[in-house]
Design a protein around this motif. Sequence first.
Motif, PDB file in Angstrom:
ATOM      1  N   ASN A 189       0.824  -1.196   0.000  1.00 43.79           N
ATOM      2  CA  ASN A 189       0.000   0.000   0.000  1.00 43.79           C
ATOM      3  C   ASN A 189       0.868   1.260   0.000  1.00 43.79           C
ATOM      4  N   TYR A 190       1.873   1.290   0.852  1.00 43.90           N
ATOM      5  CA  TYR A 190       2.767   2.441   0.923  1.00 43.90           C
ATOM      6  C   TYR A 190       3.552   2.616  -0.376  1.00 43.90           C
ATOM      7  N   TYR A 191       3.961   1.488  -0.951  1.00 38.11           N
ATOM      8  CA  TYR A 191       4.727   1.534  -2.205  1.00 38.11           C
ATOM      9  C   TYR A 191       3.909   2.222  -3.298  1.00 38.11           C
ATOM     10  N   VAL A 192       2.659   1.810  -3.446  1.00 37.53           N
ATOM     11  CA  VAL A 192       1.791   2.388  -4.478  1.00 37.53           C
ATOM     12  C   VAL A 192       1.482   3.858  -4.189  1.00 37.53           C
ATOM     13  N   ARG A 193       1.191   4.162  -2.932  1.00 35.03           N
ATOM     14  CA  ARG A 193       0.780   5.519  -2.555  1.00 35.03           C
ATOM     15  C   ARG A 193       1.926   6.528  -2.586  1.00 35.03           C
ATOM     16  N   HIS A 194       3.101   6.104  -2.107  1.00 30.88           N
ATOM     17  CA  HIS A 194       4.167   7.073  -1.886  1.00 30.88           C
ATOM     18  C   HIS A 194       5.398   6.931  -2.780  1.00 30.88           C
ATOM     19  N   GLY A 227      12.645  -1.289   0.205  1.00 33.04           N
ATOM     20  CA  GLY A 227      13.805  -1.881  -0.453  1.00 33.04           C
ATOM     21  C   GLY A 227      14.043  -3.314  -0.027  1.00 33.04           C
ATOM     22  N   TYR A 228      13.933  -3.575   1.262  1.00 33.89           N
ATOM     23  CA  TYR A 228      14.140  -4.935   1.745  1.00 33.89           C
ATOM     24  C   TYR A 228      13.042  -5.856   1.229  1.00 33.89           C
ATOM     25  N   TYR A 229      11.817  -5.357   1.193  1.00 36.10           N
ATOM     26  CA  TYR A 229      10.704  -6.148   0.677  1.00 36.10           C
ATOM     27  C   TYR A 229      10.934  -6.496  -0.799  1.00 36.10           C
ATOM     28  N   MET A 230      11.357  -5.519  -1.580  1.00 36.81           N
ATOM     29  CA  MET A 230      11.581  -5.742  -3.016  1.00 36.81           C
ATOM     30  C   MET A 230      12.696  -6.750  -3.265  1.00 36.81           C
ATOM     31  N   VAL A 249      16.037  -4.185 -12.066  1.00 31.77           N
ATOM     32  CA  VAL A 249      15.638  -5.592 -12.076  1.00 31.77           C
ATOM     33  C   VAL A 249      14.538  -5.857 -11.057  1.00 31.77           C
ATOM     34  N   PHE A 250      14.615  -5.176  -9.931  1.00 33.54           N
ATOM     35  CA  PHE A 250      13.680  -5.428  -8.838  1.00 33.54           C
ATOM     36  C   PHE A 250      12.294  -4.840  -9.093  1.00 33.54           C
ATOM     37  N   LEU A 251      12.204  -3.920 -10.026  1.00 30.82           N
ATOM     38  CA  LEU A 251      10.902  -3.338 -10.370  1.00 30.82           C
ATOM     39  C   LEU A 251       9.984  -4.359 -11.036  1.00 30.82           C
ATOM     40  N   LYS A 252      10.576  -5.258 -11.795  1.00 30.03           N
ATOM     41  CA  LYS A 252       9.782  -6.235 -12.538  1.00 30.03           C
ATOM     42  C   LYS A 252       8.953  -7.110 -11.610  1.00 30.03           C
ATOM     43  N   LYS A 253       9.485  -7.392 -10.429  1.00 24.94           N
ATOM     44  CA  LYS A 253       8.755  -8.227  -9.476  1.00 24.94           C
ATOM     45  C   LYS A 253       7.615  -7.487  -8.801  1.00 24.94           C
TER      46      LYS A 253
END
Length: 255
Positions: A189-194, A227-230, A249-253
Amino acid sequence: MAVINTREWLENDLANPIEMLRKCEETYTKTELEQYYEYLKRFGMYTPSAKIRQDLDRLIDKDIWGKTKEIFSKYRALWKGTDIPVYIFPYKGSGRLLRTKDNKSGLAFKDRLFLFIHSTISDKELEAVFVHEYHHVCRLNLLKKSPAKYTLLDSIIMEGLAEYAVSKHVGKDYLAKWTSLYEESEILNYYVRHLKQRLQTKRSDELHDQLLLGMKPYPTMLGYCAGYYMVKKAGLIPIKKSFTISSEVFLKKME
């Protein structure tokens, strides 16, 4: 360069941290050194006091410098890492990074590394903070990207990869507190919002640190946690590959 004998500096000049920093940065003016000290204090460097003197005595008794030298030798050989000076100073107890206990912090540059250590630190905790910061040093030296072009995405992935290295080499019990601050649903949720639309924010932009560190009104340690989650979501990565793998590379996931 290895671990610098800041123990001797501290024994002789504990009350004058500016003078000690002059030994680290001999070309700096007095004003620049004062600004440098204020910057380092944000990450945990001590302020002179009677308690700090007592803590220094305990750090000396625990041979923190000798232990750090052994850890440095281990990981420099294991990772074929960069030889840089490591400066150890007492920890003031209010650094940015929230680790397993509030007794250590660090700050890494491409050409040097600072560790801020409290005498309550265990050997494993010392290894954990060193691994995190030295991973930064290795990635900064091996990543084929100009520092001027670093973005928020680069910063959050760098933090995630460094803590991934702690998990792999030191153990999950020694991960930073911020790795478990939020549930997966909260992080997403935070990733999408912020973050999602701001990942290309340049490191020189004020918003970069606000999002990375989670300054108000953003969630605490937002960028670190994301970052750790990704990095975890991407799956197992060989440690040596983690020094050079592209942040994109980590964006694709996450798509």
